[in-house]
Motif scaffolding. Sequence first.
Motif, mmCIF file in Angstrom:
data_model
loop_
_atom_site.group_PDB
_atom_site.id
_atom_site.type_symbol
_atom_site.label_atom_id
_atom_site.label_comp_id
_atom_site.label_asym_id
_atom_site.label_seq_id
_atom_site.Cartn_x
_atom_site.Cartn_y
_atom_site.Cartn_z
ATOM 1 N N VAL A 1 49.473 90.390 51.162
ATOM 2 C CA VAL A 1 48.410 89.541 52.152
ATOM 3 C C VAL A 1 48.900 88.055 51.908
ATOM 4 N N ASP A 2 49.507 87.391 52.808
ATOM 5 C CA ASP A 2 49.686 85.973 52.795
ATOM 6 C C ASP A 2 48.482 84.966 53.313
ATOM 7 N N TYR A 3 48.107 84.137 52.603
ATOM 8 C CA TYR A 3 46.931 83.345 52.978
ATOM 9 C C TYR A 3 47.147 81.851 52.413
ATOM 10 N N ASN A 4 46.222 80.996 53.068
ATOM 11 C CA ASN A 4 46.109 79.630 52.306
ATOM 12 C C ASN A 4 45.065 79.369 51.538
ATOM 13 N N TYR A 5 45.093 78.730 50.470
ATOM 14 C CA TYR A 5 44.027 78.635 49.342
ATOM 15 C C TYR A 5 43.977 77.210 48.865
ATOM 16 N N SER A 6 42.769 76.656 48.857
ATOM 17 C CA SER A 6 42.548 75.437 48.335
ATOM 18 C C SER A 6 41.539 75.353 47.275
ATOM 19 N N GLU A 7 41.895 74.648 45.987
ATOM 20 C CA GLU A 7 41.024 74.730 45.020
ATOM 21 C C GLU A 7 39.733 73.859 45.389
ATOM 22 N N GLN A 8 39.790 73.132 46.412
ATOM 23 C CA GLN A 8 38.457 72.145 46.794
ATOM 24 C C GLN A 8 37.760 72.976 47.730
ATOM 25 N N LEU B 1 54.704 99.711 46.484
ATOM 26 C CA LEU B 1 55.144 98.509 46.648
ATOM 27 C C LEU B 1 56.135 98.343 47.770
ATOM 28 N N ASN B 2 57.180 99.263 47.615
ATOM 29 C CA ASN B 2 58.439 99.151 48.537
ATOM 30 C C ASN B 2 58.016 99.756 49.829
ATOM 31 N N ALA B 3 56.663 100.537 50.013
ATOM 32 C CA ALA B 3 56.293 100.831 51.231
ATOM 33 C C ALA B 3 55.252 99.903 51.938
ATOM 34 N N ALA B 4 55.026 98.779 51.294
ATOM 35 C CA ALA B 4 53.888 97.916 51.492
ATOM 36 C C ALA B 4 54.186 97.181 52.674
ATOM 37 N N SER B 5 53.110 97.029 53.635
ATOM 38 C CA SER B 5 52.988 95.921 54.724
ATOM 39 C C SER B 5 53.132 94.662 54.390
ATOM 40 N N ILE B 6 53.067 93.607 55.306
ATOM 41 C CA ILE B 6 52.911 92.302 55.095
ATOM 42 C C ILE B 6 51.819 91.898 56.117
ATOM 43 N N TYR B 7 50.771 91.337 55.710
ATOM 44 C CA TYR B 7 49.669 90.811 56.574
ATOM 45 C C TYR B 7 49.539 89.372 56.496
ATOM 46 N N SER B 8 49.645 88.341 57.413
ATOM 47 C CA SER B 8 49.100 87.059 57.216
ATOM 48 C C SER B 8 47.590 86.857 57.876
ATOM 49 N N SER C 1 53.710 88.906 42.488
ATOM 50 C CA SER C 1 53.873 88.580 43.797
ATOM 51 C C SER C 1 54.355 87.095 43.857
ATOM 52 N N LEU C 2 55.335 86.899 44.399
ATOM 53 C CA LEU C 2 56.070 85.721 44.817
ATOM 54 C C LEU C 2 55.067 84.738 45.750
ATOM 55 N N ASP C 3 54.799 83.480 45.503
ATOM 56 C CA ASP C 3 54.305 82.842 46.606
ATOM 57 C C ASP C 3 55.017 81.590 47.127
ATOM 58 N N ALA C 4 54.748 81.115 48.124
ATOM 59 C CA ALA C 4 55.695 80.317 49.073
ATOM 60 C C ALA C 4 56.268 79.188 48.166
ATOM 61 N N ALA C 5 55.359 78.748 47.174
ATOM 62 C CA ALA C 5 56.047 77.931 46.126
ATOM 63 C C ALA C 5 57.220 78.327 45.406
ATOM 64 N N ASP C 6 57.090 79.805 45.170
ATOM 65 C CA ASP C 6 58.012 80.304 44.107
ATOM 66 C C ASP C 6 59.590 80.318 45.034
ATOM 67 N N TYR C 7 59.339 80.715 46.184
ATOM 68 C CA TYR C 7 60.668 80.724 47.111
ATOM 69 C C TYR C 7 61.333 79.391 46.991
ATOM 70 N N LYS C 8 60.524 78.603 47.512
ATOM 71 C CA LYS C 8 61.037 77.322 47.641
ATOM 72 C C LYS C 8 61.597 76.732 46.323
ATOM 73 N N ALA C 9 61.194 77.003 45.164
ATOM 74 C CA ALA C 9 61.724 76.668 43.952
ATOM 75 C C ALA C 9 63.062 77.384 43.770
#
Length: 629
Positions: free
Chosen positions: A179-186, A125-132, A392-400
């Motif tokens: 991996v950062d991505y956008n998600y919609s329930e609909q 995990l500490n060596a993981a890359s970040i991909y959007s 893994s923390l999502d964008a909403a977690d950081y915002k909170a």
Amino acid sequence: MKRNYIIPAMASLLMLGACGYNEDNFEGLDEMTRPTNVFKKDYTLTDADYATIANNSTNKALAEAAGLSGELSALKTSLTFTDELPGTEYIPAFLAATWYTGDDGSAIKVTYNQRRASTATEKALNAASIYSVSNEDYETAWGGAKNSFFTPSESASKHVPDILKANYPAAAEGDMVLVDYNYSEQEPSGNAPALSEGFDGQTNGENVAIDGWHNVTTVGTYAWQAKSYSGNLYIQQSAFKHDGELESYMITPAVAIESGMRLTFDACYGNYKAEGGRLSVLYSENLKDFTKEAIAAATWTDITSAVNIPVPDGTYGTLANVCDYDLSTLAGKKVCFAFRYNGNSKNATTTVQLDNVVVKKAAGTSDLKSTQVSDLFQFNGTDWKLFTGALSLDAADYKAMGSNYGNLDSSMAPDNYLPVYLSQRYPYAQEEDQYTVAYKYYDGKSNSVKCATYMMQAGKWVTTTVQVLTNQFVLTNGKWNYDPSTVIDLPVEKGNAEVSAFYQAITDWVKENYPKYVTGYGNNDYYYGGSAYQNNFDFRVSAWKGQGTYNDMSDTDIEKLMWERLPEAFPHALEALYGSVTPVDGIDVIYTINFGIYDGSATVTWTIQYKVVAAGKFEYVAESLKKVE
């Protein structure tokens, strides 16, 4: 008045003359008479000390040379050393600045916070890359549609593996990517699946019964049943313990096919048998009745060649997408799909698991709102798989948490925020529940993936990543150095519990291996002569012979045996009481033991040394056994 000044002046001249005389005639006298400041003490770093260490000019130069300036600065708030920034290397400069009057031989045992050695998962995990995920990635996933998100039908777990395979062609087994991505329930407008069944309404262990679906066994007796694992419901069939041949169908309602539609579903094999027990996928345009006879008489088209269910490495595979079949040639027709199991109880008993059967429409476009999600994926040497061994923390977690940038940093210490996050996510956590949390950390230059592991203890989330260490530093040749060597004093004092524990550990080893040499009291032996009662070694030949175990030996031979065996005695206690000690690269870790031997007339103090050669293993230092004069 003048006399008051003249006499001190004369005295000064006499002193100067004396100094010159002494230097000329008594070499080394100054060193012999100069007062020394050799001390030993215990010290625990305070919060302010960590900041002092981070601001120390010597440490700044050391960190800059190693490319660790950001990590050193973070020490001010993290209050924790790391593998890359160890306390053994950065504490000496602090000691030199704080105890600058000490003389060689001074020693300080410093207690401080240090991250423990990382587990394999934590290292990955500490060596993981970040991909959007890019717009181009989404467009490929949606077959050209301009949707910038994933949905239940077009999920990240379905598409991200191919995205990562294209972007990380040199990945090694075990590599991880956040991996950062956008998600919609609909689903996008006009893109709601024509058929979607995840079997969530079924009851674990019972035969599947869904309106419009048909669970029919044409040969044998077993029907498809609902099963649950880790909170997920799916359906399953197997000929295990069945009586003879088994052929069983799970048939969908009729679906009106439109151009661009595709059939997808998840499946896996379990308890795989090469002889059989297999899933076939069929469709029929003329099936009207669902009796055994009608199913046998219907015209079926077999599309099993479009299905790829991997042979599992272990007992069971992973429920994942195994089919994405283009139905465009059937546009304008109504068809039923059948999932058929064939096996027998003799040797074709492979289990088939099935989930998330979807007939999806061609991709549409939409302006649906989506949320940013971060998921971990790990490469297994062949494919990228969703990794569920850490949160893994999502964008909403950081915002909170109050972060406007989607990360933690030196102003938002993880150990201050992540326990709150876990408390909110798991309000009913039980004692010793444990989670590893992966998060983005900004070091002043860029984001990287970090992780921390926490355990529920006494109602609080406590980090297990940080351990409290006590290490010794010794002043040698005017320089403070990390020196884990230890001196163990074993004073000959009856009733000293700590000393007794040391000798008892030796006697316990003798009791387990040579019980006839242990006395009836159980706290001393005459294999080595150790006594947890007297807290010494008894080297009286008469006492050794009194056990009745040395009757065939002379006094001289017994005395020789005592001294031959003595170096073998101490490792038994060291391994029992100091089993966590490990070697240190570049440093001889020496344990010096001072102890007493009673020879019948007096107790004499001796010393002996052992070198740490492996984890919890000690080797006698040759010729170190000496009488203390």
